[in-house]
Every structure is written in structure tokens, then in C-alpha cells.
Design a protein around this motif. Structure first.
Motif, PDB file in Angstrom:
ATOM      1  N   PHE A  24       0.845  -1.194   0.000  1.00 21.88           N
ATOM      2  CA  PHE A  24       0.000   0.000   0.000  1.00 21.88           C
ATOM      3  C   PHE A  24       0.881   1.245   0.000  1.00 21.88           C
ATOM      4  CE2 PHE A  24      -4.414  -1.327   1.039  1.00 21.88           C
ATOM      5  CZ  PHE A  24      -4.206  -2.684   1.025  1.00 21.88           C
ATOM      6  N   PRO A  25       1.030   1.876  -1.150  1.00 24.95           N
ATOM      7  CA  PRO A  25       1.854   3.088  -1.188  1.00 24.95           C
ATOM      8  C   PRO A  25       1.110   4.252  -0.536  1.00 24.95           C
ATOM      9  CG  PRO A  25       0.871   2.677  -3.336  1.00 24.95           C
ATOM     10  CD  PRO A  25       0.464   1.547  -2.457  1.00 24.95           C
ATOM     11  N   PRO A  26       1.845   5.259  -0.084  1.00 26.88           N
ATOM     12  CA  PRO A  26       1.179   6.425   0.510  1.00 26.88           C
ATOM     13  C   PRO A  26       0.327   7.138  -0.538  1.00 26.88           C
ATOM     14  CG  PRO A  26       3.555   6.490   0.875  1.00 26.88           C
ATOM     15  CD  PRO A  26       3.292   5.378  -0.066  1.00 26.88           C
ATOM     16  N   TYR A  27      -0.691   7.823  -0.090  1.00 27.71           N
ATOM     17  CA  TYR A  27      -1.490   8.623  -1.014  1.00 27.71           C
ATOM     18  C   TYR A  27      -0.757   9.923  -1.317  1.00 27.71           C
ATOM     19  CZ  TYR A  27      -5.481   5.811   0.720  1.00 27.71           C
ATOM     20  OH  TYR A  27      -6.331   4.815   1.077  1.00 27.71           O
ATOM     21  N   ASP A  28      -0.997  10.478  -2.511  1.00 31.43           N
ATOM     22  CA  ASP A  28      -0.483  11.826  -2.731  1.00 31.43           C
ATOM     23  C   ASP A  28      -1.586  12.832  -2.395  1.00 31.43           C
ATOM     24  OD1 ASP A  28      -2.186  12.187  -4.925  1.00 31.43           O
ATOM     25  OD2 ASP A  28      -0.718  11.371  -6.319  1.00 31.43           O
ATOM     26  N   ALA A  29      -1.236  14.116  -2.461  1.00 29.35           N
ATOM     27  CA  ALA A  29      -2.169  15.147  -2.000  1.00 29.35           C
ATOM     28  C   ALA A  29      -3.488  15.105  -2.778  1.00 29.35           C
ATOM     29  CB  ALA A  29      -1.533  16.523  -2.123  1.00 29.35           C
ATOM     30  N   GLU A  30      -3.393  14.856  -4.070  1.00 24.88           N
ATOM     31  CA  GLU A  30      -4.597  14.767  -4.905  1.00 24.88           C
ATOM     32  C   GLU A  30      -5.552  13.693  -4.393  1.00 24.88           C
ATOM     33  OE1 GLU A  30      -5.927  16.273  -7.688  1.00 24.88           O
ATOM     34  OE2 GLU A  30      -4.507  17.785  -6.952  1.00 24.88           O
ATOM     35  N   GLN A  31      -4.971  12.526  -4.160  1.00 23.02           N
ATOM     36  CA  GLN A  31      -5.785  11.390  -3.733  1.00 23.02           C
ATOM     37  C   GLN A  31      -6.414  11.644  -2.379  1.00 23.02           C
ATOM     38  OE1 GLN A  31      -2.636   8.495  -4.054  1.00 23.02           O
ATOM     39  NE2 GLN A  31      -3.308   7.856  -6.098  1.00 23.02           N
ATOM     40  N   ILE A  32      -5.631  12.241  -1.497  1.00 26.06           N
ATOM     41  CA  ILE A  32      -6.189  12.541  -0.186  1.00 26.06           C
ATOM     42  C   ILE A  32      -7.350  13.518  -0.325  1.00 26.06           C
ATOM     43  CG2 ILE A  32      -5.717  13.563   2.067  1.00 26.06           C
ATOM     44  CD1 ILE A  32      -2.979  12.445   1.978  1.00 26.06           C
ATOM     45  N   SER A  33      -7.196  14.505  -1.204  1.00 23.21           N
ATOM     46  CA  SER A  33      -8.287  15.452  -1.437  1.00 23.21           C
ATOM     47  C   SER A  33      -9.558  14.711  -1.851  1.00 23.21           C
ATOM     48  CB  SER A  33      -7.916  16.438  -2.539  1.00 23.21           C
ATOM     49  OG  SER A  33      -6.934  17.319  -2.082  1.00 23.21           O
ATOM     50  N   PRO A  62      -8.143  21.071   0.363  1.00 16.14           N
ATOM     51  CA  PRO A  62      -6.774  21.023  -0.177  1.00 16.14           C
ATOM     52  C   PRO A  62      -5.710  21.220   0.897  1.00 16.14           C
ATOM     53  CG  PRO A  62      -8.150  22.410  -1.540  1.00 16.14           C
ATOM     54  CD  PRO A  62      -8.978  22.035  -0.366  1.00 16.14           C
ATOM     55  N   LEU A  63      -6.003  22.081   1.859  1.00 20.95           N
ATOM     56  CA  LEU A  63      -5.012  22.349   2.903  1.00 20.95           C
ATOM     57  C   LEU A  63      -4.812  21.129   3.805  1.00 20.95           C
ATOM     58  CD1 LEU A  63      -3.152  24.598   3.776  1.00 20.95           C
ATOM     59  CD2 LEU A  63      -4.889  25.344   5.410  1.00 20.95           C
ATOM     60  N   CYS A  64      -5.902  20.526   4.200  1.00 17.93           N
ATOM     61  CA  CYS A  64      -5.795  19.292   4.992  1.00 17.93           C
ATOM     62  C   CYS A  64      -4.980  18.264   4.230  1.00 17.93           C
ATOM     63  CB  CYS A  64      -7.176  18.701   5.268  1.00 17.93           C
ATOM     64  SG  CYS A  64      -8.168  19.633   6.413  1.00 17.93           S
ATOM     65  N   ALA A  65      -5.277  18.139   2.957  1.00 17.68           N
ATOM     66  CA  ALA A  65      -4.586  17.151   2.121  1.00 17.68           C
ATOM     67  C   ALA A  65      -3.099  17.465   2.055  1.00 17.68           C
ATOM     68  CB  ALA A  65      -5.191  17.139   0.731  1.00 17.68           C
ATOM     69  N   ALA A  66      -2.791  18.760   1.896  1.00 20.69           N
ATOM     70  CA  ALA A  66      -1.390  19.143   1.769  1.00 20.69           C
ATOM     71  C   ALA A  66      -0.623  18.834   3.049  1.00 20.69           C
ATOM     72  CB  ALA A  66      -1.284  20.627   1.446  1.00 20.69           C
ATOM     73  N   PHE A  67      -1.223  19.173   4.184  1.00 18.10           N
ATOM     74  CA  PHE A  67      -0.566  18.874   5.464  1.00 18.10           C
ATOM     75  C   PHE A  67      -0.333  17.377   5.613  1.00 18.10           C
ATOM     76  CE2 PHE A  67      -2.225  22.950   7.577  1.00 18.10           C
ATOM     77  CZ  PHE A  67      -0.976  23.537   7.522  1.00 18.10           C
TER      78      PHE A  67
END
Length: 400
Positions: free
Chosen positions: A198-207, A229-234
DNA sequence: CCTCCACCGGAACGTGAGGAGT
DNA sequence: ACTCCTCACGTTCCGGTGGAGG
């Protein structure tokens, strides 16, 4: 008064880690892989054992839970007996507890303690073998279990040889990629027949994930555009941890509610980030062993009396005085440096080795947590209370 | 360039608590 | 009930070292 305010949330539970959504985004590949391996259960064969790897918040638990539910559903439709058992090894962390818990799932009554382990195991085997069925055991946080010995895994991995009717297969879930190094080679090869990463999610995916959940969790239009977007970026900075992102989103909402704001704004996310970090530190500090607390307290004192860079020798000097003050054993300097290294690892202090030439070589220690709140937490410990009115010795103060 | 400070940090060992095996 | 093992926590011992001052 507080109750009169309308909540921003529709359903806060959706943002908790325990919630399993119906659709898992960006994990199609992993779900497919698992499905391919596990369908054999529906044909009545034993699926291979599987190991799942991935850091925290990469969806391992959610995916396995999801797959488990689907599998049980499908097996019911197809009239195959297939049972999925979920075990969290962080809670169930010994051989005995695991076996006892497994047996209890089949209605056996096993006391919390008292029976020999092999008797529990025998009982477990007997019950499950009473009818033809496939049993899939999910061992979440399996690395925690391995730390206490891999006998259980060894036993479980070869249990099929003793069974006439039923079949057992295991899914191990781990966030430690290297934990198999500690395994018995036999267990390793049997458990790791298949591996899914399971690779980490990138910011897009988290969004995407956050949007999916926010829709259910929050009322319409209460989130500012930048919030997700900010939550995702953090969270993406934090090695793509979706759990962290959901926490941020939830806490930001709670903070906005507390301020009686009709909307969650960007600043709430920032405060949430801060709050989560502080909560983490408070928790870590609170659960420190007393000696470590005392060392940390010493560093606080030195910092408070104007020192920018605190050195090991200074810490140790004051530490000794504090010890006698509250009647605690004085540890050696060697040990104290180790304790400081641990504090460093935990991110509470920052220690750097510097050479002061003629004046030797030492570690310079600086604090990486807020002084006031840390001090607050430390003096909550009754053993450290008497230090509240401790004054720095003159000789040290003059050093300013 | 050498010295020598004030500590770093590895290694081996001691101890007591708690589990597992018998 | 008993011993045996492991593990966390500490101690003792000690070789190693970057660089300011001579």
C-alpha cells in the motif's frame, strides 16, 4: 447556550478512523489483488496467506475490512461457508489471548487465564473442524504480535495439516516493512505467499478521499474552498497519511464550531494542525518515565533561565540537584545522555553534537516544544510537584 | 600541527519483573 | 510450584573525537 448552536456536522463518525466507507478511493489495485487471491475461498479452496504492507493511514485496515465484508456477503450468496475474523494484535498481543479470542468467536468458552496454551489451541482446532468451512484470519498490526514471539504464527500457518474439514488462511497487516526479518524462515515463507503493498497517497488522492467523506460528515457548504486542499497538503507532507487528514478535517470543524463560526475556514485547519501536534506531545510527555520527565524538566529550567544552548554537563549537574531535592535515584551521566537521546527521538528536544575545541565536545540541547504547556504537564506528576519552587543555583544563574 | 577538553556512544554485564514451559 | 528466558532499565568501562588554543 452551547446547545443552541447548530452543528456544522451531519455525521461526525464518518471522519473517525473506525469508519469504513462503502467505496474506497484510489485503492482499486490493492482491492483487486486481494480479491483475486481470496476468490478461491468461494470455490472452497484455501486462499494463499497474504501480507499487507503500508505506512499508517494508507488504507490497509479499511481495505481488509471492506474485502472481508464483501467476501462474507458473496459466500452467503454462493452458499459456501466462509468466515472472516478480524483481530487487532495491538490489543490481543499474546499467543494465549489470540487463540482464546479466536476460539471464542466460535462460541467456545475460554477463561481469560489459566489454561495451558496448547489446550486452547486444540479446542480451537476441534471447533472449527466440526464443519466444512474456510476461515480467514486478519491479523492487523501483526508486527506487534511478532515482537512477543512468532510461535502463534508458526502454529497457525501449519494448522491446516491437522484439519480434515475446514481450512484456515491468514492475512497479516503490518506498517513495518522490515518486520519479516525477525520471523522464523518457515513462517516467513508460509505467511508471505502473496504480498500486497500500500503506497502512501499523494495530496490529490487525499483530497478525493476527504471530499468523499466531507459530503457525508458536514452539512452542505460549511467548508471553505481551501479547507480540503489544505488538509490534504498537510497530510501529504506527513507521508500521505489519510488518517491524519481526516483528523485534521474533523478537528478543524470542531474548532470552528467552538468559535460559533458558520463555516470552517483555512485558519481552523492551521489551528487543528497545531492542536493535534500539541495533543500528541502532551500525551507523550505525560506517559514518560519519571526519570525522563525529570531530565526534561531540567532542560526546561535551564532554558527558562536564559540559556540558548544547554549542554549535557549542565543538564547533568542540575539534574543531580533536582534528584536529591525530591529523593530520587541519581542515574549516571551515561544513562542520562541516553534518556536525552530518547527525548530527541520523540521530537521533544533537539540534540546536536558540537565541538567546542579546547572546551571539549558535547551535545547542545534545545527544546522543540512549547515551554509553558510542557511544564504544566510535567508538574502534574506528583513526584515532580515539589520542584515547582526550585530556584536555579547562583553559580549557574551568573553564567548568563 | 599537536594537544587535550568534555563529552560521545559502543560493549559487556547486573538486576529484577513477568511469561512460558514443565 | 518450579525453573528458565527474555526484556527493560541501569551501570561500568573505555576507546574515540572536532576543533580552539597553544
Amino acid at each position: 447556550m452551547l446547545l443552541e448552536n447548530e452543528s456544522l456536522f451531519k455525521n461526525k463518525e464518518v471522519l473517525r478512523p473506525s469508519y469504513t466507507p462503502d467505496f474506497l478511493l484510489h485503492r482499486d489495485e490493492q482491492i483487486n489483488n486481494l480479491a483475486i487471491i481470496l476468490v478461491s475461498a468461494l470455490r472452497g479452496d484455501t486462499p494463499s496467506n497474504i501480507l499487507l504492507y503500508g505506512k499508517t493511514g494508507t488504507g490497509k485496515t479499511a481495505v481488509t475490512r471492506h474485502i472481508g465484508i464483501e467476501l462474507e456477503k458473496k459466500s452467503e450468496e454462493m452458499d459456501v461457508s466462509c468466515i472472516v475474523l478480524y483481530m487487532n494484535c495491538e490489543v490481543i498481543d499474546t499467543q494465549y489471548r489470540l487463540l482464546a479470542n479466536l476460539a471464542r468467536q466460535f462460541g467456545e468458552e475460554i477463561p481469560m487465564t489459566g489454561w495451558p496454551t496448547d489446550q486452547v489451541f486444540a479446542r480451537f482446532k476441534k471447533t472449527i473442524d466440526e464443519k466444512k468451512q474456510i476461515i480467514i484470519i486478519i491479523l492487523d498490526e501483526i508486527d506487534k504480535l511478532v515482537k512477543k514471539g512468532d510461535d502463534v504464527l508458526y502454529n497457525l500457518s501449519r494448522v491446516n495439516t491437522d484439519l480434515k474439514n475446514s481450512k484456515v488462511s491468514m492475512i497479516g497487516v503490518s506498517n513495518d516493512l522490515k518486520f519479516t526479518e525477525f520471523l522464523d524462515p518457515r513462517v516467513k515463507s508460509s505467511l508471505g505467499e502473496e504480498e500486497v503493498i500500500f503506497p502512501p497517497y499523494d495530496a490529490e488522492q487525499i483530497s478525493d478521499i476527504l471530499r468523499q467523506r466531507a459530503e457525508k460528515a458536514y452539512k452542505d457548504g460549511v467548508l471553505d474552498d481551501m479547507v480540503i486542499p489544505l488538509c490534504a497538503a498537510f497530510a501529504a507532507q506527513e507521508h500521505g497519511d489519510a488518517r491524519r487528514a481526516l483528523d485534521l478535517l474533523r478537528v478543524a470543524g470542531e474548532l470552528a464550531e467552538r468559535e460559533n463560526k458558520p463555516k470552517v475556514e483555512e485558519k481552523h485547519v492551521r489551528s487543528a494542525q497545531e492542536k493535534i501536534e500539541i495533543d500528541r506531545i502532551v500525551e507523550v510527555v505525560r506517559t514518560l518515565p519519571t526519570q525522563s520527565k525529570l531530565v526534561l524538566y531540567t532542560i526546561l529550567l535551564l532554558r527558562n533561565s536564559g540559556y540558548r544552548n544547554v549542554t549535557t554537563g549542565e543538564v547533568y549537574n542540575i539534574y543531580r540537584q533536582l534528584c536529591s531535592r525530591i529523593d530520587m535515584d541519581v542515574l549516571t551521566q551515561r544513562r542520562v545522555t541516553d534518556l536525552m537521546s530518547e527525548l530527541d527521538m520523540l521530537g521533544i528536544v533537539n540534540a546536536v553534537v558540537v565541538s567546542k575545541g579546547r572546551y571539549g565536545r558535547t551535545k547542545e540541547i534545545s527544546l522543540s516544544v512549547p515551554v509553558a504547556s510542557t511544564r504544566q504537564v510535567l508538574v502534574e506528576d506528583y513526584r515532580l510537584k515539589p520542584l515547582m519552587d526550585f530556584k536555579m543555583p547562583m553559580a549557574v544563574q551568573m553564567h548568563l
